[in-house]
Scaffold this motif. Structure first.
Motif, PDB file in Angstrom:
ATOM      1  N   GLY A  37       0.810  -1.209   0.000  1.00  0.00           N
ATOM      2  CA  GLY A  37       0.000   0.000   0.000  1.00  0.00           C
ATOM      3  C   GLY A  37       0.843   1.258   0.000  1.00  0.00           C
ATOM      4  O   GLY A  37       2.077   1.226  -0.154  1.00  0.00           O
TER       5      GLY A  37
ATOM      6  N   GLY B 196      -0.525   3.977   2.201  1.00  0.00           N
ATOM      7  CA  GLY B 196      -1.134   4.760   3.276  1.00  0.00           C
ATOM      8  C   GLY B 196      -0.233   4.901   4.482  1.00  0.00           C
ATOM      9  O   GLY B 196       0.991   4.821   4.369  1.00  0.00           O
TER      10      GLY B 196
ATOM     11  N   GLU C 182      -5.773   2.318  -1.638  1.00  0.00           N
ATOM     12  CA  GLU C 182      -4.357   2.676  -1.763  1.00  0.00           C
ATOM     13  C   GLU C 182      -3.818   2.209  -3.110  1.00  0.00           C
ATOM     14  O   GLU C 182      -3.011   2.880  -3.745  1.00  0.00           O
ATOM     15  CB  GLU C 182      -3.548   2.054  -0.619  1.00  0.00           C
ATOM     16  CG  GLU C 182      -3.911   2.644   0.736  1.00  0.00           C
ATOM     17  CD  GLU C 182      -3.128   2.009   1.879  1.00  0.00           C
ATOM     18  OE1 GLU C 182      -1.911   1.870   1.753  1.00  0.00           O
ATOM     19  OE2 GLU C 182      -3.751   1.654   2.893  1.00  0.00           O
TER      20      GLU C 182
ATOM     21  N   MET D  22      -7.089   6.771  -3.273  1.00  0.00           N
ATOM     22  CA  MET D  22      -6.545   7.730  -2.326  1.00  0.00           C
ATOM     23  C   MET D  22      -5.420   8.506  -2.995  1.00  0.00           C
ATOM     24  O   MET D  22      -4.658   7.944  -3.774  1.00  0.00           O
ATOM     25  CB  MET D  22      -5.985   6.926  -1.161  1.00  0.00           C
ATOM     26  CG  MET D  22      -5.723   7.674   0.066  1.00  0.00           C
ATOM     27  SD  MET D  22      -5.387   6.457   1.350  1.00  0.00           S
ATOM     28  CE  MET D  22      -3.630   6.516   1.364  1.00  0.00           C
TER      29      MET D  22
ATOM     30  N   ALA E 193      -6.794   5.764   4.715  1.00  0.00           N
ATOM     31  CA  ALA E 193      -7.569   5.153   3.643  1.00  0.00           C
ATOM     32  C   ALA E 193      -9.067   5.156   3.961  1.00  0.00           C
ATOM     33  O   ALA E 193      -9.900   5.153   3.057  1.00  0.00           O
ATOM     34  CB  ALA E 193      -7.084   3.726   3.400  1.00  0.00           C
TER      35      ALA E 193
ATOM     36  N   PRO F  64      -8.292  -0.329   7.541  1.00  0.00           N
ATOM     37  CA  PRO F  64      -9.003  -0.276   6.250  1.00  0.00           C
ATOM     38  C   PRO F  64      -9.719  -1.587   5.912  1.00  0.00           C
ATOM     39  O   PRO F  64     -10.758  -1.584   5.245  1.00  0.00           O
ATOM     40  CB  PRO F  64      -7.890   0.002   5.233  1.00  0.00           C
ATOM     41  CG  PRO F  64      -6.754   0.550   6.024  1.00  0.00           C
ATOM     42  CD  PRO F  64      -6.848  -0.077   7.381  1.00  0.00           C
TER      43      PRO F  64
END
Lengths: 300, 296
Positions: free
Chosen positions: A183, A185, B45, B147, B154, B185
């Motif tokens: 990811g 994030g 993401e 995002m 997220a 998430p």
């Protein structure tokens, strides 16, 4: 900060491209010439310990964030908390029936706590995970286990990475090796910010290439130089060539092409890094990649 | 019916399974095809489902969090906002109020606790949600969140996507493609689902992360849960043993097949590469239906 250790973080964007396989191999290869401190920063799916034969030395509780709780005996069912909550974490009661907090939805913002007119809400600080110091034959490993659905995995990532860095400073170790999360994030941000070099493990698929572009953007956003290895490169020569062209256009070094081979899974089942398990083509590609990374770290 | 596809470990084939389930149900004859069929890509993401579904995007909107904005004319610098903020996202220094957008969760607590009403909320975008139709599958809807790079959270995009796409009275079938991992998430995606379909691979890494995923879905969220084993034939028997011991039904096994991997590389869905699997995915859907009905 002259003696601050260098930090190499392994990322991917897309999950399951082989971050941990690559990180374990790099731990094995790097430990032959440098002293390491290792962090598993994928705290909600922490697998590095499965291939590094760890001996846990210490375990610590990690608490971060608040959890609201309503005392049913004090609740007057006025509904103020329900109105205050932006996260749909409060289940309305009814006339004379107390309201309830859904702990998996509670963000820990305390808005309800301040709103409640009869002080029926309290704030708890439940543990959201554990973090460990372990020994491995390649150096100390700092890793964690986020409890099911735990909040604040970014903070836990920061914690294990910081612990690995502090150990490296204490022992004058050369390199902090960080196995990152998928990811882009908060966990990925916590893993990459301030690193010396980010190694992106990508697979030659449309999804892999799409996600690579986003995670490279993330590294750039935080000013961290990046290099790329293509894992399972022979699965699609066409996609591998596209990724090569993509990297070339952005002046991002592509430092390895690891072929697809089931020995990777066999090594995982045996619980050892693939480079320790076999000296075939996969290991050779990783040895070559490590040679280039070492140059970059020394040069940086 | 809401079926969330999750995994713990990344790259086990969540998107492959979610897309194949969607396409297999969409291809059924009119009278047996579930109505209100849609797929939501909640891996905001790194959203990838669109690569395989190839939707025509018909609309989009910015999503984000509500950041506080302080009106200096009304602010008395009393510090109450900083005191109530659980995330240390707002601070008062002398006659200056500072907001740290990266720390703010947009909870509104400072706004409603300000004694002079000096704080307004302003939507600060953290991403985009978009939606549309699927030309190859008439009637099927698609939605995804994306995002912005550099954003930390997220959940706002996932919440907004679900809010937009899930009807109040829901008699259709929604498939939600979750992000990897087991943290917030994933919980946000799973919340409200009728079934958690966990995709794993039969390896030590797959098993390690599946254990936690089962704990999240079945343990914490109390959602009926089943497993799909992907790339069957690699690794070891740990996953099967775990599922048997813990009474987690294995609903489908897909053997390791280079054809599937190569098709995936080119954005071709599994059921288009090997159409014989359509039948297995329809069967999977019926097993899920039976398990959900048995639960209620």
């Amino acid at each position: 900060m002259a003696d601050d250790p260098q930090q190499l973080v392994v990322l991917s964007g897309k999950g399951g491209t082989g971050k941990t396989t690559v990180a374990a191999a790099l731990a094995h290869l790097a430990a032959q010439e440098l002293s390491l401190s290792i962090a598993d920063a994928d705290v909600d799916a922490a697998n590095l310990e499965l291939v590094l034969d760890v001996q846990k030395v210490a375990s610590h509780e990690f608490a971060s964030g608040l959890l609201a709780e309503i005392d049913p005996d004090l609740c007057i069912s006025c509904g103020q908390c329900y109105e205050a909550c932006y996260f749909e974490a409060i289940t309305p009661g009814g006339v004379g029936v107390p309201y309830e907090i859904n702990p998996t939805a509670c963000e820990g913002c305390a808005a309800c706590y301040y709103r409640c007119p009869v002080d029926a809400i309290s704030l708890l600080t439940p543990p959201s995970g554990l973090w460990y110091e372990s020994n491995t034959r390649f150096g100390p490993l700092f890793h964690a286990h986020l409890f099911a659905g735990g909040e604040n995995s970014g903070k836990l990532v920061t914690l294990v990475r910081q612990q690995a860095r502090l150990r490296a400073l204490d022992d004058h170790r050369d390199l902090v090796l960080v196995d990152g999360p998928p990811g882009i994030g908060c966990p990925a941000i916590s893993a990459v910010a301030g690193a010396t070099l980010a190694l992106m493990v990508v697979e030659p698929t449309l999804s892999g290439a799409h996600d690579l572009s986003r995670v490279l953007e993330l590294a750039e956003h935080f000013g961290v130089p990046a290099a790329v290895v293509v894992n399972k490169a022979d699965l699609s020569d066409k996609r591998t060539e596209e990724i090569e062209a993509f990297c070339a256009a952005r002046a991002i070094p592509l430092i390895g092409r690891i072929p697809y081979d089931t020995v990777v899974t066999e090594a995982m089942v045996q619980g050892v890094p693939v480079t320790e398990f076999t000296d075939g083509l996969v290991s050779q590609a990783l040895i070559d990649a490590w040679g280039i990374i070492k140059e970059k770290l020394v040069g940086g | 019916m809401r079926i969330a596809v999750a995994s713990g470990k990344g790259g086990t084939g969540k998107t492959t399974i979610a897309v194949s389930l969607l396409l297999s149900l969409a291809a059924l004859e009119d009278d047996i095809r579930p109505s209100g069929l849609q797929l939501l890509d909640c891996d905001v993401e790194e959203p990838n489902a669109a690569i395989f579904v190839k939707p025509v995007i018909e609309g989009q909107e910015l999503v984000g969090i509500l950041l506080p904005e302080v009106d200096p004319a009304l602010c008395t610098h009393c510090g109450r906002c900083a005191e109530v903020c659980a995330f240390h996202a707002i601070a008062v220094f002398g006659e200056k109020v500072l907001v740290f957008p990266q720390l703010c969760h947009g909870c509104g607590s400072c706004t409603c606790n300000c004694p002079t009403g000096a704080i307004q909320e302003r939507m600060s975008p953290t991403g985009t949600i978009s939606w549309g139709s699927v030309p190859d599958c008439p009637g099927v809807r698609f939605g995804q969140g994306e995002m912005n790079v550099g954003e930390a959270m997220a959940n706002p995009a996932i919440r907004a996507l679900k809010k937009k796409m899930l009807p109040e009275v829901d008699d259709g079938v929604t498939i939600l493609d979750a992000p990897p991992g087991n943290a917030c998430p994933v919980v946000e995606t799973l919340r409200g689902a009728d079934f958690a379909l966990l995709v794993t691979e039969p390896t030590p890494f797959g098993l390690h992360d599946l254990r936690v995923a089962v704990q999240v879905a079945r343990g914490e969220l109390r959602i009926p849960t089943g497993v799909v084993i992907n790339r069957d034939g690699v690794g070891d028997d740990g996953v099967l043993a775990f599922c048997a011991e813990n009474d987690v039904p294995v609903l489908l096994s897909i053997p390791l097949d280079r054809r599937i991997a190569e098709a995936y590389a080119d954005g071709i869905p599994l059921v288009d590469a090997v159409p014989a699997y359509r039948q297995d995915f329809v069967g999977l859907y019926h097993k899920i239906l039976t398990l959900v009905e048995g639960e209620s």
